[in-house]
Design a protein around this motif. Structure first.
Motif, short mmCIF file in Angstrom:
data_model
loop_
_atom_site.label_atom_id
_atom_site.label_comp_id
_atom_site.label_asym_id
_atom_site.label_seq_id
_atom_site.Cartn_x
_atom_site.Cartn_y
_atom_site.Cartn_z
N TYR A 36 0.85 -1.18 0.00
CA TYR A 36 0.00 0.00 0.00
C TYR A 36 0.88 1.23 0.00
O TYR A 36 2.00 1.23 0.50
CB TYR A 36 -0.89 0.04 1.26
CG TYR A 36 -2.12 -0.84 1.18
CD1 TYR A 36 -2.02 -2.20 1.40
CD2 TYR A 36 -3.36 -0.29 0.90
CE1 TYR A 36 -3.15 -3.01 1.32
CE2 TYR A 36 -4.49 -1.09 0.82
CZ TYR A 36 -4.38 -2.44 1.04
OH TYR A 36 -5.49 -3.24 0.97
N GLU A 43 -5.60 8.12 3.78
CA GLU A 43 -5.75 6.69 3.99
C GLU A 43 -4.79 5.92 3.07
O GLU A 43 -4.37 6.43 2.03
CB GLU A 43 -7.20 6.26 3.73
CG GLU A 43 -7.59 6.11 2.27
CD GLU A 43 -7.93 7.41 1.59
OE1 GLU A 43 -7.59 8.50 2.12
OE2 GLU A 43 -8.56 7.35 0.52
N THR B 32 -18.32 -7.63 6.81
CA THR B 32 -17.20 -7.44 7.72
C THR B 32 -16.51 -6.12 7.43
O THR B 32 -16.20 -5.82 6.27
CB THR B 32 -16.17 -8.58 7.59
OG1 THR B 32 -16.82 -9.82 7.83
CG2 THR B 32 -15.04 -8.41 8.60
N PHE B 34 -13.44 -3.38 9.25
CA PHE B 34 -12.36 -3.33 10.22
C PHE B 34 -12.09 -1.87 10.59
O PHE B 34 -12.12 -0.99 9.74
CB PHE B 34 -11.08 -3.93 9.64
CG PHE B 34 -11.26 -5.32 9.08
CD1 PHE B 34 -11.35 -5.52 7.72
CD2 PHE B 34 -11.35 -6.41 9.94
CE1 PHE B 34 -11.52 -6.80 7.20
CE2 PHE B 34 -11.53 -7.69 9.42
CZ PHE B 34 -11.62 -7.88 8.05
N LEU B 97 -14.64 -5.28 3.65
CA LEU B 97 -14.29 -6.45 2.85
C LEU B 97 -15.34 -6.65 1.76
O LEU B 97 -16.52 -6.79 2.06
CB LEU B 97 -14.24 -7.68 3.77
CG LEU B 97 -13.72 -8.97 3.19
CD1 LEU B 97 -12.22 -8.90 3.01
CD2 LEU B 97 -14.07 -10.13 4.11
N ASN B 103 -12.40 -11.10 -1.85
CA ASN B 103 -12.15 -10.52 -0.52
C ASN B 103 -11.19 -9.33 -0.57
O ASN B 103 -10.31 -9.19 0.28
CB ASN B 103 -11.64 -11.58 0.45
CG ASN B 103 -12.72 -12.55 0.86
OD1 ASN B 103 -13.91 -12.25 0.76
ND2 ASN B 103 -12.33 -13.73 1.30
N ILE B 105 -10.04 -5.71 0.13
CA ILE B 105 -10.31 -4.79 1.23
C ILE B 105 -10.14 -3.36 0.75
O ILE B 105 -9.10 -3.00 0.21
CB ILE B 105 -9.38 -5.09 2.42
CG1 ILE B 105 -9.72 -6.47 3.01
CG2 ILE B 105 -9.50 -4.01 3.50
CD1 ILE B 105 -8.80 -6.91 4.13
N PHE B 107 -10.41 0.81 1.80
CA PHE B 107 -10.33 1.71 2.94
C PHE B 107 -11.21 2.94 2.75
O PHE B 107 -11.38 3.44 1.64
CB PHE B 107 -8.88 2.17 3.16
CG PHE B 107 -8.03 1.12 3.81
CD1 PHE B 107 -7.39 0.16 3.07
CD2 PHE B 107 -7.89 1.09 5.20
CE1 PHE B 107 -6.62 -0.82 3.67
CE2 PHE B 107 -7.12 0.12 5.82
CZ PHE B 107 -6.48 -0.84 5.05
#
Lengths: 111, 116
Positions: A36, A43, B32, B34, B97, B103, B105, B107
């Motif tokens: 990343y 972010e 899900t 996080f 997710l 799957n 992910i 942000f």
């Protein structure tokens, strides 16, 4: 304790240089691996996934070495816009599990 | 465009008050999510895993009564920082997710919390 370790840097390189980041992970059963990029006060954004066969996207090449439990990111012909913090991330399992991040390596590309 | 939206992006609150941060998946259902926290020049630290329709799973050292997580729908999870203190000032980031694409992910944009 499951860990992901990175050299914190900072790496200060001139434009056009090639720079490499390494990251080690402790859990040998880890399933998926990522790099990343995080700009200051933003972010993290996915740069690339990392596969055992290695993968390349333009100036960026990522490698995975499962035997030694490390992943790497190579940036060729660095640009000023590459300045950011690069985080490696590991998912211990497939499925609904979170990413575990390294602390990040700060890169400054200098004109 | 963003696929996970987080709000507010910045908030300043007084000590002792509570602050709610929202995390929305925009075009997919996220069973899900996080929640992470990041202090300046530090890594993202996982706080908790939020599961739709059930209690969140908190990481060791994270106070569940202080950081309340609610995941009442498939597109929304909220984090409420209760009785905030200056040491809670941090960058809070959610991720969701997407089970449709292996799957992956995604942000949110993150929320900067300053407690004065």
């Amino acid at each position: 304790r499951k860990e992901v370790e990175q050299d914190p840097g900072p790496f200060n390189v001139p434009e056009g240089a090639t720079v490499a980041f390494n990251c080690t992970y402790s859990n040998s059963a880890s399933q998926s691996f990522f790099w990343y990029r995080q700009d200051c006060r933003k972010e993290p954004k996915l740069l690339m996934s990392v596969y055992s066969s290695g993968n390349e996207d333009g100036r960026f090449t990522a490698q995975l070495n499962r035997a030694s439990q490390y992943i790497s990111l190579l940036i060729r012909d660095s640009k000023l816009s590459d300045s950011a913090t690069y985080l490696c991330a590991v998912n211990w399992n497939s499925g609904n599990t979170p990413l575990v991040f390294g602390k990040g390596t700060r890169l400054s590309v200098i004109a | 465009g963003a696929v996970v939206s987080q709000h507010p992006s910045r908030v300043i609150c007084k000590s002792g008050t509570s602050v709610k941060i929202e995390c929305r998946s925009l075009d997919f259902q996220a069973t899900t999510m996080f929640w992470y926290r990041q202090f300046p020049k530090k890594s993202l630290m996982l706080m908790a895993t939020s599961n739709e329709g059930s209690k969140a799973t908190y990481e060791q050292g994270v106070e569940k009564d202080k950081f309340l997580i609610n995941h009442a729908s498939l597109t929304l999870s909220t984090l409420t920082v209760t009785s905030a203190h200056p040491e809670d000032s941090s960058f809070y980031i959610c991720s969701a997710l997407d089970g449709r694409s292996g799957n992956t992910i995604y942000f949110g944009e993150g929320s900067w919390l300053t407690v004065v």
